[in-house]
Design a protein around this motif. Structure first.
Motif, PDB file in Angstrom:
ATOM      1  N   THR A 112       0.833  -1.200   0.000  1.00 58.31           N
ATOM      2  CA  THR A 112       0.000   0.000   0.000  1.00 58.31           C
ATOM      3  C   THR A 112       0.868   1.251   0.000  1.00 58.31           C
ATOM      4  O   THR A 112       0.669   2.164  -0.813  1.00 58.31           O
ATOM      5  CB  THR A 112      -0.941   0.001   1.227  1.00 58.31           C
ATOM      6  OG1 THR A 112      -1.779  -1.147   1.154  1.00 58.31           O
ATOM      7  CG2 THR A 112      -1.795   1.253   1.267  1.00 58.31           C
ATOM      8  N   ASP A 137      -5.524   2.985  -4.685  1.00 61.63           N
ATOM      9  CA  ASP A 137      -5.151   3.716  -3.469  1.00 61.63           C
ATOM     10  C   ASP A 137      -6.285   3.733  -2.439  1.00 61.63           C
ATOM     11  O   ASP A 137      -6.032   3.784  -1.235  1.00 61.63           O
ATOM     12  CB  ASP A 137      -4.765   5.164  -3.804  1.00 61.63           C
ATOM     13  CG  ASP A 137      -3.394   5.274  -4.450  1.00 61.63           C
ATOM     14  OD1 ASP A 137      -2.627   4.293  -4.432  1.00 61.63           O
ATOM     15  OD2 ASP A 137      -3.087   6.365  -4.979  1.00 61.63           O
ATOM     16  N   LEU A 140      -6.586  -0.428  -1.209  1.00 59.17           N
ATOM     17  CA  LEU A 140      -5.483  -1.099  -0.520  1.00 59.17           C
ATOM     18  C   LEU A 140      -5.437  -0.884   0.992  1.00 59.17           C
ATOM     19  O   LEU A 140      -5.195  -1.841   1.739  1.00 59.17           O
ATOM     20  CB  LEU A 140      -4.148  -0.727  -1.160  1.00 59.17           C
ATOM     21  CG  LEU A 140      -3.947  -1.267  -2.576  1.00 59.17           C
ATOM     22  CD1 LEU A 140      -2.614  -0.803  -3.143  1.00 59.17           C
ATOM     23  CD2 LEU A 140      -4.048  -2.774  -2.618  1.00 59.17           C
ATOM     24  N   THR A 144      -5.477  -3.926   3.688  1.00 59.23           N
ATOM     25  CA  THR A 144      -4.388  -4.008   4.665  1.00 59.23           C
ATOM     26  C   THR A 144      -4.922  -4.089   6.084  1.00 59.23           C
ATOM     27  O   THR A 144      -4.552  -4.985   6.854  1.00 59.23           O
ATOM     28  CB  THR A 144      -3.466  -2.776   4.529  1.00 59.23           C
ATOM     29  OG1 THR A 144      -2.894  -2.768   3.223  1.00 59.23           O
ATOM     30  CG2 THR A 144      -2.370  -2.779   5.570  1.00 59.23           C
TER      31      THR A 144
END
Length: 197
Positions: A112, A137, A140, A144
């Protein structure tokens, strides 16, 4: 006389491979498929690895630093590692073997942050490619934090929809590049970059 082999632009194939992954992750994250589909998703991602590694190597040979490096680490981590992991996790789960998958979150954290650091380079790319990266963007950090068990999987639809949008943007650009090249003119418009210089 230059006898070096030359290659056509492989980016459309890489974008289609990315779109396949994005669509499948959307289906998985939004609950449209059962968890048992993960073994099949793993196989699709391994196919995407083959396409993206070829694209990465040709892009790097052609001095495309941003695209070549992005496809290189996408092919390795988003495709090869994720695909293999899904197959292994499926097999282990069916054997009743529990695995602490929190480590995935830490790996995704690096991916990321790496993607965020590369993002400004794609502001000089055609707008559809910039959109692909911006939608990634968005997706991610959710992936995560879900893998790190910080966020609940109840919000998985958010990264799922962002990935679907990334996939749609990738498909449009892929089609536009191939069609425009075939016809030698802009049949499908490709909006220019956000940053021109």
């Amino acid at each position: 006389m230059d006898n070096k082999p030359s290659f056509a632009n492989p980016t459309p194939a890489g974008l289609i491979a990315l779109a396949v992954a994005c669509f499948c992750f959307f289906a998985s994250l939004s609950g449209l498929v059962e968890s048992s589909a993960s073994i099949l998703l793993g196989i699709w991602l391994l196919g995407g690895f083959v396409v993206q590694i070829v694209v990465a190597l040709i892009d790097l040979k052609n001095n495309n630093t941003s695209g070549g490096n992005a496809f290189l680490y996408f092919s390795a981590f988003f495709m090869l590692v994720s695909g293999t992991e899904m197959i292994v996790k499926f097999i282990l789960a069916n054997q009743g073997i529990a695995v602490d998958t929190t480590i995935d979150g830490w790996a995704w954290l690096a991916l990321t942050l790496g993607t965020y650091l590369l993002t400004p380079a794609f502001f000089k790319a055609p707008l559809p490619l910039t959109l692909v990266v911006l939608f990634l963007d968005i997706a991610l950090p959710f992936i995560t934090l879900m893998d790190m068990h910080v966020l609940s999987r109840d919000i998985a639809i958010v990264p799922g929809v962002a990935l679907l949008c990334a996939g749609l943007s990738a498909l449009y650009l892929s089609g536009a590049i191939v069609v425009n090249t075939a016809f030698g003119r802009n049949v499908m418009p490709i909006p220019g970059p956000i940053i021109k210089k």
